[in-house]
Design a protein around this motif. Structure first.
Motif, short mmCIF file in Angstrom:
data_model
loop_
_atom_site.label_atom_id
_atom_site.label_comp_id
_atom_site.label_asym_id
_atom_site.label_seq_id
_atom_site.Cartn_x
_atom_site.Cartn_y
_atom_site.Cartn_z
N LYS A 212 41.63 -22.28 1.38
CA LYS A 212 42.16 -21.63 2.58
C LYS A 212 43.30 -20.68 2.22
N ARG A 213 44.18 -21.15 1.34
CA ARG A 213 45.33 -20.34 0.94
C ARG A 213 44.88 -19.05 0.26
N ARG A 216 43.11 -16.63 2.68
CA ARG A 216 44.06 -15.89 3.52
C ARG A 216 44.65 -14.71 2.76
N SER A 219 42.09 -11.98 2.80
CA SER A 219 42.03 -11.29 4.09
C SER A 219 43.19 -10.30 4.23
N ARG A 220 44.39 -10.71 3.80
CA ARG A 220 45.56 -9.82 3.88
C ARG A 220 45.37 -8.58 3.02
#
Length: 377
Positions: A212-213, A216, A219-220
């Motif tokens: 998940k980390r 993310r 995505s950024r």
């Protein structure tokens, strides 16, 4: 017994060899898409598609027009045509969907070449491949048998792998005169009729926080590239992070495959008859609360491994009907007193007063039903 056995190894190509692999993948993809478009156009005009022979006859002319197709392995290009023809054959047999155009954006890119006149061979810790020459690879075991073909693959993580298909003579294992029933679960991956429980390692769940980390971050970086008008293929930071996420997924996949291979081999070695429930996994995945856990345990992959290893080594796998009420029957007296919900993990038979662990009891019932099916076959 002669069987087709696959061996997979990691490749360590040089920069020049990487460029040649990329070029071969690109040419194979181009030929596939070119003839797929022709196939579709011919079908619209005449109501009939092309054939492998018709496409193969047009290939030399295409090479004359596009000289860069001659720079790569000719067998790899021919193989892409064969894959296209096979895809249409399966489509008309309703075994898969209509063939679609291949994209260079697909996470996994590969091409296949065939063994002809010794063009694929293993020399020490290197493998000889057409147009690539000798490529270093991680030789974890010997390739036994006659090599038929090889598939070179580039994973999303940027790693290169080769899958070698060889015709191998496999001898049956010694008989153990033992039968086992297996109940597949989520809390425990497998519960055997002898009372043994195999832990569900939950490989994806253990890696979930880290995944998940890193996703993310991905995505950024994608958003940052979009705001700056940079194509994602040219965004270096995005591509680096994409590889990092892919390596994490690959690690989970490798852990799961290793676990399933070791467990299936151990069961095949120690038992002659394996009885297992024929689960409807696709239907079970519709349960949103359990779908993630069911996907993580990979029941269908485990059953496939059991089946082909049983075929190789002279063992038998019996699939018990998915509607057989294995969890509802008493394995001692056969009593059934209504449907028990999933939250009931143990119970006592009201007829014979035998205490049951729900899953162990189910595996015993699966074994009894499997033996009955085998006897009547």
């Amino acid at each position: 017994m002669l069987v087709n056995k696959a061996y997979q190894f990691r490749l360590y190509p040089t920069q020049e060899q990487e460029r040649q692999i990329a070029k071969t993948i690109g040419c194979s993809r181009f030929v596939f898409n070119h003839f797929l478009a022709k196939w579709n156009d011919t079908y619209k005009e005449t109501g009939k598609g092309l054939t492998y022979r018709a496409c193969s006859a047009q290939l030399p002319q295409l090479k004359q027009e596009l000289s860069w197709l001659k720079e790569v392995d000719s067998i790899a290009i021919q193989s892409s045509l064969k894959h296209l023809a096979d895809s249409f054959s399966r489509f008309f047999k309703k075994q898969n969907g209509k063939p679609r155009f291949k994209s260079k954006k697909n996470p996994i890119q590969s091409y296949t070449t065939k063994q002809t006149n010794g063009n694929i061979s293993i020399v020490g810790n290197q493998i000889k491949l057409p147009k690539l020459g000798l490529v270093r690879f991680a030789k974890s075991r010997e390739v036994v048998g006659r090599i038929l073909r090889a598939t070179i693959r580039r994973n999303p993580s940027g790693k290169y792998f080769i899958s070698i298909l060889a015709k191998t003579d496999i001898q049956p294992l010694e008989k153990t005169e033992s039968a086992i029933g297996i109940d597949l679960g989520i809390t425990d991956f497998a519960i055997l009729s002898d009372g043994q429980k195999v832990d569900n390692h939950r490989f994806t769940a253990k890696m979930e926080k880290k995944l998940k980390r890193e996703q993310r971050k991905l995505s950024r970086r994608a958003l940052h590239a979009k705001n700056n008008g940079i194509d994602l293929l040219d965004a270096k930071n995005y591509q680096k992070q994409k590889c990092k996420v892919a390596r994490l997924h690959e690690q989970v996949m490798n852990q799961r495959a290793d676990f399933l291979n070791k467990l299936s081999t151990d069961i095949i070695k120690n038992h002659d008859l394996i009885c297992i429930e024929d689960l409807h996994t696709k239907g079970m995945l519709r349960n949103r609360k359990l779908a993630k856990s069911i996907s993580d345990v990979s029941w269908s992959s485990f059953v496939k491994k059991l089946q082909y290893k049983a075929d190789w080594y002279g063992k038998t796998v019996i699939k018990v009907d998915k509607w057989f009420p294995s969890s509802q029957l008493c394995s001692e007296c056969g009593h059934r007193d209504g449907k028990k919900s999933l939250d009931i993990r143990d119970w006592t038979c009201p007829t014979c007063y035998t205490y049951h662990d729900r899953d162990v009891n189910a595996s015993k019932n699966i074994l009894a039903e499997g033996l009955s099916v085998h006897a009547s076959a």
